[in-house]
Structure formats: C-alpha cells, structure tokens
Design a protein around this motif. Structure first.
Motif, PDB file in Angstrom:
ATOM      1  N   ASP A   1       0.829  -1.217   0.000  1.00  0.00           N
ATOM      2  CA  ASP A   1       0.000   0.000   0.000  1.00  0.00           C
ATOM      3  C   ASP A   1       0.860   1.262   0.000  1.00  0.00           C
ATOM      4  O   ASP A   1       0.509   2.264  -0.644  1.00  0.00           O
ATOM      5  CB  ASP A   1      -0.923  -0.002   1.221  1.00  0.00           C
ATOM      6  N   VAL A   2       1.974   1.226   0.716  1.00  0.00           N
ATOM      7  CA  VAL A   2       2.893   2.377   0.727  1.00  0.00           C
ATOM      8  C   VAL A   2       3.451   2.609  -0.669  1.00  0.00           C
ATOM      9  O   VAL A   2       3.539   3.755  -1.146  1.00  0.00           O
ATOM     10  CB  VAL A   2       4.038   2.151   1.738  1.00  0.00           C
ATOM     11  N   VAL A   3       3.847   1.533  -1.344  1.00  0.00           N
ATOM     12  CA  VAL A   3       4.401   1.642  -2.700  1.00  0.00           C
ATOM     13  C   VAL A   3       3.372   2.241  -3.659  1.00  0.00           C
ATOM     14  O   VAL A   3       3.684   3.139  -4.454  1.00  0.00           O
ATOM     15  CB  VAL A   3       4.871   0.253  -3.195  1.00  0.00           C
TER      16      VAL A   3
ATOM     17  N   ALA B   1      11.345  -0.182  -4.293  1.00  0.00           N
ATOM     18  CA  ALA B   1      11.867   1.166  -4.548  1.00  0.00           C
ATOM     19  C   ALA B   1      10.823   2.205  -4.189  1.00  0.00           C
ATOM     20  O   ALA B   1       9.614   1.938  -4.187  1.00  0.00           O
ATOM     21  CB  ALA B   1      12.276   1.316  -6.012  1.00  0.00           C
ATOM     22  N   LEU B   2      11.296   3.427  -3.902  1.00  0.00           N
ATOM     23  CA  LEU B   2      10.416   4.568  -3.647  1.00  0.00           C
ATOM     24  C   LEU B   2      10.890   5.760  -4.467  1.00  0.00           C
ATOM     25  O   LEU B   2      12.096   5.982  -4.621  1.00  0.00           O
ATOM     26  CB  LEU B   2      10.425   4.937  -2.165  1.00  0.00           C
TER      27      LEU B   2
ATOM     28  N   ALA C   1      12.018   0.680   3.775  1.00  0.00           N
ATOM     29  CA  ALA C   1      11.211   1.824   3.349  1.00  0.00           C
ATOM     30  C   ALA C   1      10.907   2.769   4.502  1.00  0.00           C
ATOM     31  O   ALA C   1      10.772   3.992   4.298  1.00  0.00           O
ATOM     32  CB  ALA C   1       9.908   1.337   2.715  1.00  0.00           C
ATOM     33  N   SER C   2      10.800   2.244   5.718  1.00  0.00           N
ATOM     34  CA  SER C   2      10.438   3.077   6.872  1.00  0.00           C
ATOM     35  C   SER C   2      11.464   4.186   7.116  1.00  0.00           C
ATOM     36  O   SER C   2      11.149   5.211   7.718  1.00  0.00           O
ATOM     37  CB  SER C   2      10.293   2.206   8.129  1.00  0.00           C
ATOM     38  N   ARG C   3      12.689   4.003   6.627  1.00  0.00           N
ATOM     39  CA  ARG C   3      13.725   5.026   6.781  1.00  0.00           C
ATOM     40  C   ARG C   3      13.495   6.217   5.864  1.00  0.00           C
ATOM     41  O   ARG C   3      14.083   7.282   6.061  1.00  0.00           O
ATOM     42  CB  ARG C   3      15.098   4.409   6.499  1.00  0.00           C
TER      43      ARG C   3
ATOM     44  N   GLU D   1       8.871   9.138   5.702  1.00  0.00           N
ATOM     45  CA  GLU D   1       8.581  10.500   6.166  1.00  0.00           C
ATOM     46  C   GLU D   1       9.158  11.533   5.196  1.00  0.00           C
ATOM     47  O   GLU D   1       8.512  12.559   4.911  1.00  0.00           O
ATOM     48  CB  GLU D   1       9.153  10.708   7.571  1.00  0.00           C
ATOM     49  N   ARG D   2      10.327  11.251   4.651  1.00  0.00           N
ATOM     50  CA  ARG D   2      10.984  12.215   3.756  1.00  0.00           C
ATOM     51  C   ARG D   2      10.220  12.392   2.445  1.00  0.00           C
ATOM     52  O   ARG D   2      10.008  13.515   1.995  1.00  0.00           O
ATOM     53  CB  ARG D   2      12.429  11.766   3.479  1.00  0.00           C
ATOM     54  N   TRP D   3       9.823  11.269   1.821  1.00  0.00           N
ATOM     55  CA  TRP D   3       9.147  11.445   0.531  1.00  0.00           C
ATOM     56  C   TRP D   3       7.757  12.034   0.699  1.00  0.00           C
ATOM     57  O   TRP D   3       7.305  12.822  -0.140  1.00  0.00           O
ATOM     58  CB  TRP D   3       9.128  10.143  -0.274  1.00  0.00           C
TER      59      TRP D   3
END
Length: 314
Positions: free
Chosen positions: A86-88, A146-147, A300-302, A305-307
C-alpha cells in the motif's frame, strides 16, 4: 583403353508435329488457374501479415498522442506485506498525480508464465501496459523494492527530453562490467533511443527502466520473453536474459541508452551500487526480504517520512 561412345542422334529426326489446339488451350487454362490460386494465396498471406503487424497497405501503427506522457508500472507482490504494498502504491500514485502520469499495478500471479520464475512477470506486465495505454509516450517500470523520493524530477522532461538525455547517455560504455568488448554505440542520438537502462556494480539492471511506446518496444519485449531464452535458466532469470540479448542482438543494442545509475536507480546499500543521496530521484532496496531486519518494509520506513514531506510541499 577404349571408351564406349554414346549413340549419336539420328540425322533424320521425325518431322515436327504441332500439338492440337485443343490440348494447348487446356494447358493454358490449367496454368491460368494455378497462377490465380497462387496469387490468391500470396494475397491472403499479405492480408494476414498486415493484420498481425499493422503494416498492411493503407494502415499504420497507432501513433501515441502522449496522453499520458508516462505510465508507471510496478508489479505488486503481497509476500512483502500488504502494508508495504500500500505504501508503494501511494508513492507511485502521489507522484503520478503531480506530473499527469498514469499508474498500473499488476500482481504477481496475474499472468500464466508457463512454469517460468515469477520475476518474469515484469516483462508480460510491460507488454500489457503497452496495450492498455496505447496513447502513452513512455512506460516506466519501477520495481516494488523502490520509492520515488524527489517529486520535482519529471521523467519525460528531465530524463527523456532530447537535450537532457543527450548529455546523460553513456557512449562506448561496456555492456557488462567491469569490461566488455560490446559497448554502447557512440553515434546514437536521443531520438533513436527506445530503451533506457542503468547499471550497478554487477552490470545491467532492469529494475528501473524506461521504454518508448513503439513497435520496436513490442518486438523487444517479445524477444526478451522468447521461450528459447527462458529455457536457458539463467541464474538471475530475466536480468541475465536482458544482458544477453543486449550484447548479442544489434537490433536491441542500437536502441539502447545507458545512463548514470543515480539518475533513476540509487541504492540504499552502497556495496551493491551508487548510494542514494538527498535529492536523488529514486531509492531502491535491492535484495530486501519479506520479513526481518532486511525486509522491504523496514528499509522503506527510513524514507517514508521524507518522501511524503517532499510530495506535500511540491
């Protein structure tokens, strides 16, 4: 030694007798019939070929209108967790909305791969995307691990625009690393490019790749997915097959541009390739797992917040 001589032809051959006009007419009729059947068969082949390739007289391949400019394709695998998937999706959709792009999320298992490893799903998904979005100018495959980090970078304006791509193209670049006699062509121009890839420390990487929507791209994907190549059982399946066909098929190498890795494929692990730095377009987590400390969700948790912060202010 004496040799037998063949008998000489008679010096008094029988007089010439013309065939009857009826027999000659019958023969001419048969020849006309055979000729008509042959022409009809060839015409049928022509029509069938034209139907299958879209190149019959009076027809042309559909020309993409450029709406949308880019479709982002990511194959979703829920083995890495529903929350991560879901995050992706959120990441891709948020970016696509900012640039007027579309997204496409086929799932592992959507296609019958006839026994091939599931990693081959990406190739079939790309072929599906070309059919599903006939007016898109480009298809960007971005792996699930990937993000997208920098929303200000546009694929079609900042990577694929003629001047930008012309400066980034790695000419005379060895296809396999560290050295290879097969290198990218130095004379190619950006408007001749239909496939854009990067390399990591191991060689060509297809986890972030761009295809122009063209008949050549259809040919390329069909070649990549050819049963013969899949039967080779390369260690890294479709990745090693991709490297193989780039090296040994000039029709593919002649449409390829290799660009610097960090342009669209920075790594979270610097031991495997160019490390992600603030401001880079994409961060990838090569080799991340479904669970544990090296899980894709943990990696991804790292960056989440940034993206999200960058996208909110874009």
């Amino acid at each position: 030694m004496h040799f037998a001589y063949p008998p000489r032809k008679s010096s008094n051959p029988p007089p010439f007798r013309p065939r009857s006009s009826r027999l000659a007419a019958a023969r001419r009729s048969r020849l006309r019939t055979v000729a008509l059947i042959g022409v009809g068969f060839l015409f049928l082949l022509y029509l069938l070929r034209g139907k299958s390739t879209g190149t019959a007289k009076g027809t042309t391949r559909h020309i993409p209108s450029g709406s949308p400019p880019v479709v982002i394709v990511t194959v979703v695998n829920y083995d890495n967790g529903m929350e991560y998937a879901d995050v992706v999706k959120e990441n891709r959709i948020s970016y696509a909305k900012l640039h007027g792009y579309e997204t496409f999320f086929p799932h592992i298992g959507d296609y019958d791969l006839r026994g091939s490893p599931m990693s081959w799903t990406k190739v079939v998904a790309l072929r599906h995307a070309l059919a599903k979005f006939p007016d898109a100018s480009y298809i960007w495959f971005l792996d699930q691990e990937a993000l997208i980090m920098n929303p200000e970078i546009s694929v079609h304006k900042d990577i694929l625009a003629y001047e930008k791509l012309d400066k980034m193209m790695l000419r005379r670049q060895p296809v396999t690393l560290p050295e290879s006699v097969i290198k990218t062509y130095p004379q190619l121009k950006p408007n001749q490019i239909d496939l854009v890839l990067t390399q990591d420390k191991e060689g060509v990487d297809g986890k972030s790749m761009i295809l122009r929507n063209s008949d050549w791209s259809e040919f390329f994907l069909d070649t990549w997915y050819d049963p013969l190549f899949r039967s080779y059982n390369f260690e890294l399946a479709e990745t090693h097959t991709l490297e193989h066909i780039i090296q040994w098929h000039a029709t593919i190498l002649s449409k390829l541009a290799l660009i610097p890795q960090r342009t669209m494929n920075s790594y979270s692990d610097s031991t495997l390739g160019e490390a992600y730095a603030e401001g880079d377009f994409v961060v990838r987590f090569p080799g991340c797992t479904g669970t544990g400390e090296k899980s894709c969700q943990q990696e991804a948790s790292r960056y989440n917040e940034r993206w999200r912060k960058a996208f909110a202010s874009a």
